[in-house]
Design an enzyme around this catalytic site. Structure first.
Site: not given
Ligand code: IPE
Ligand code: IPE
Ligand code: MG
Length: 233
Positions: A37, A20, A131
């Protein structure tokens, strides 16, 4: 302490991560969320190679949740294209590192084309014995449990922990030992609710694109010192 020299029985068999913070990483640098990303995909490779080198058996990474479809259309489209590019580029790297790839989640919501790309990598790495890298794709733990219960019913199996586990997407895999979430958020976001039952949890403020093998190394070193009681004394 070198992780390679650590007693095998203390090493985690299964590490799960919620990758995240890609968007915030990019925004703080004045970049578009998509740049985060893109950078995050590079970290997936580094962490996978590292886990493979130190002898971890399962690494499960949350790449796209059942809730992530709610994001702006352009971001979702970008993520779909990134996944396609990632898998095409990654196949030789999986093979070089003897890494088996396995998807979990409901792939049927992806385009037929992306489903084929994913299945192709799964099939071409199925003989690898190092792995197992598991990517959670259109994954939601509640969705997985509901699909598992439907399978139990279809197969007219008795309701038991063992039978339910055999119907989960993670069938045959050990439960999670270490669960890591980056970016400072302290929640599970519908990730591996069943499999995390006795996981040791680690939350780091580091955004995923800045996460690296040295931080993972510190987490594993901390994990091996923890006393896991599993309800005993
Ligand atoms: C969880 O992250 C999903 C992934 C890392 C793929 P999100 O950014 O979507 O989660 P919330 O919405 O903050 O809980
Ligand atoms: C995690 O990073 C990747 C996915 C959920 C695909 P985020 O896109 O949720 O990044 P933040 O949390 O908005 O910074
Ligand atoms: Mg996120």
């Amino acid at each position: 302490m070198s992780l390679k020299k650590m007693n095998n029985q203390n090493m985690p068999a299964h590490i799960a991560m919620i990758m995240d913070g890609n968007g915030r990483w990019a925004k703080e640098k004045g970049l578009k969320r998509t740049a985060g990303h893109e950078e995050g995909a590079k970290v997936v490779r580094e962490i996978t190679k590292y886990c493979s080198n130190i002898g971890i058996k399962y690494l499960t990474l949350y790449a796209f949740s059942t809730e992530n479809w709610q994001r702006p259309k352009l971001e979702v489209e970008f993520l779909m294209k990134l996944l396609d590019r990632y898998f095409k580029k990654e196949l030789p790297i999986y093979l070089e590192n003897n890494v088996r790839f396995k998807p979990i989640g409901d792939l049927s919501r992806f385009s037929k084309y992306l489903q084929k790309t994913i299945r192709d990598v799964e099939e071409k790495t199925s003989h690898c014995t190092g792995l197992t890298q598991v990517l959670a794709l259109n994954y939601g733990s509640k969705d997985e449990i509901i699909r598992a219960i439907k399978k139990l019913n279809e197969q007219e199996l008795e309701v038991s922990e063992e039978n339910l586990e055999s119907c989960l997407d993670t069938a045959g895999m050990p439960d999670v030992d270490i669960m890591i979430r980056t970016s400072g958020e302290v929640r599970l976001s519908n990730y591996l609710l069943w499999q995390n039952a006795y996981a040791e949890m680690f939350f780091t403020p580091t955004y995923w694109p800045d996460f690296n093998s040295s931080e993972l190394d510190d987490i594993i070193s901390d994990f091996v010192k923890r006393e896991r009681r599993f309800g005993g004394i």
